[in-house]
Design a protein around this motif. Sequence first.
Motif, mmCIF file in Angstrom:
data_model
loop_
_atom_site.group_PDB
_atom_site.id
_atom_site.type_symbol
_atom_site.label_atom_id
_atom_site.label_comp_id
_atom_site.label_asym_id
_atom_site.label_seq_id
_atom_site.Cartn_x
_atom_site.Cartn_y
_atom_site.Cartn_z
ATOM 1 N N TYR A 136 0.849 -1.188 0.000
ATOM 2 C CA TYR A 136 0.000 0.000 0.000
ATOM 3 C C TYR A 136 0.889 1.244 0.000
ATOM 4 C CZ TYR A 136 -3.709 -3.269 1.108
ATOM 5 O OH TYR A 136 -4.596 -4.318 1.054
ATOM 6 N N LEU A 145 -4.784 6.361 -2.117
ATOM 7 C CA LEU A 145 -3.957 5.227 -1.752
ATOM 8 C C LEU A 145 -3.877 4.295 -2.948
ATOM 9 C CD1 LEU A 145 -5.393 4.442 1.793
ATOM 10 C CD2 LEU A 145 -3.255 5.618 1.272
ATOM 11 N N ARG A 147 -2.396 0.471 -4.494
ATOM 12 C CA ARG A 147 -2.092 -0.880 -4.019
ATOM 13 C C ARG A 147 -1.412 -1.680 -5.114
ATOM 14 N NH1 ARG A 147 -6.796 -4.739 -1.645
ATOM 15 N NH2 ARG A 147 -7.579 -4.502 -3.782
ATOM 16 N N TRP A 156 -6.393 2.665 -5.532
ATOM 17 C CA TRP A 156 -7.234 1.730 -4.788
ATOM 18 C C TRP A 156 -8.285 2.419 -3.919
ATOM 19 C CZ3 TRP A 156 -6.848 0.872 0.734
ATOM 20 C CH2 TRP A 156 -7.685 -0.153 1.189
#
Length: 284
Positions: A136, A145, A147, A156
């Motif tokens: 992450y 964020l 991923r 994400w």
Amino acid sequence: MAALSISVAWSAFTPAETAGPVPLWQVNNLDQPESVAADPHGRYLYISNINGQPKEMNGKGYISRVTVDGQVVNRKWLKGFDAPKGMAIAEGRLYVADMQTLHVIDLQQGKVIKHYRAPKAKMLNDVTVAENGAVYVSDLLGGALYRLHQASFQHWFSHPQLPHPNGVLWHEGELLVANWGEGMNNDFSTQTPGTLYRLSIQSETLTPLATGYQLGNLDGIVADGNRLYASDWISGELYRLENNERRKVLQLQAGLADIGGSGNRVIYAPMMMDDQVVAWKMPL
């Protein structure tokens, strides 16, 4: 947005114990050190050096390798990065957030083995790795964020309460996310201090930690047993969060960036504006 219900013990922000943190060593002559990652085998620390402006893509950034007792092994262990910031180590690999790129470094070979691009990201900032291997990464200026999962690196998660996510830490099966604050100015100061959140991966539910509510311009997060430590880049304050209390344990200079830790109450503090990293032993 629904109002947040926050409760913090009245003893929050009480002074630290009389026997405060003790400096162990420091490494000088770095170039805007932003993050410290500790090898889980307990031998080396890796330090990212921006070596330029935080958003400057000049190819001058580098990573230093030092021993856990502060001896410099190789000041420019790996070179050629743009503005490397947060890092994390898992399964012999070092993950480095660098503007729009996540680099993967094989520690045994000492070389970059993979690059993952996020062309829409504005400033990838911190990295953490879950037990299942998912990586992450926060985008401080992009409010998102990312991923890395099964070789796919994608946007994400985003949320109105996370306009500027910075520090991330996988902790007890969930993702801790430190928001820098709200209403960011050109000098990175904010109108409202940032809050530390817990993000459930399964339900994608965002919950503020009572002890981390409007705590500061939050950068790094470290877990040491049942304690959390969080750094404030603007004020240079280091906080300890434990048992529904938060305590300021250190007052340093501005530029206290993405702290690292290797257990046993030792915190590695990158002082970005002072070009040094200082190791501190925290009190009981």
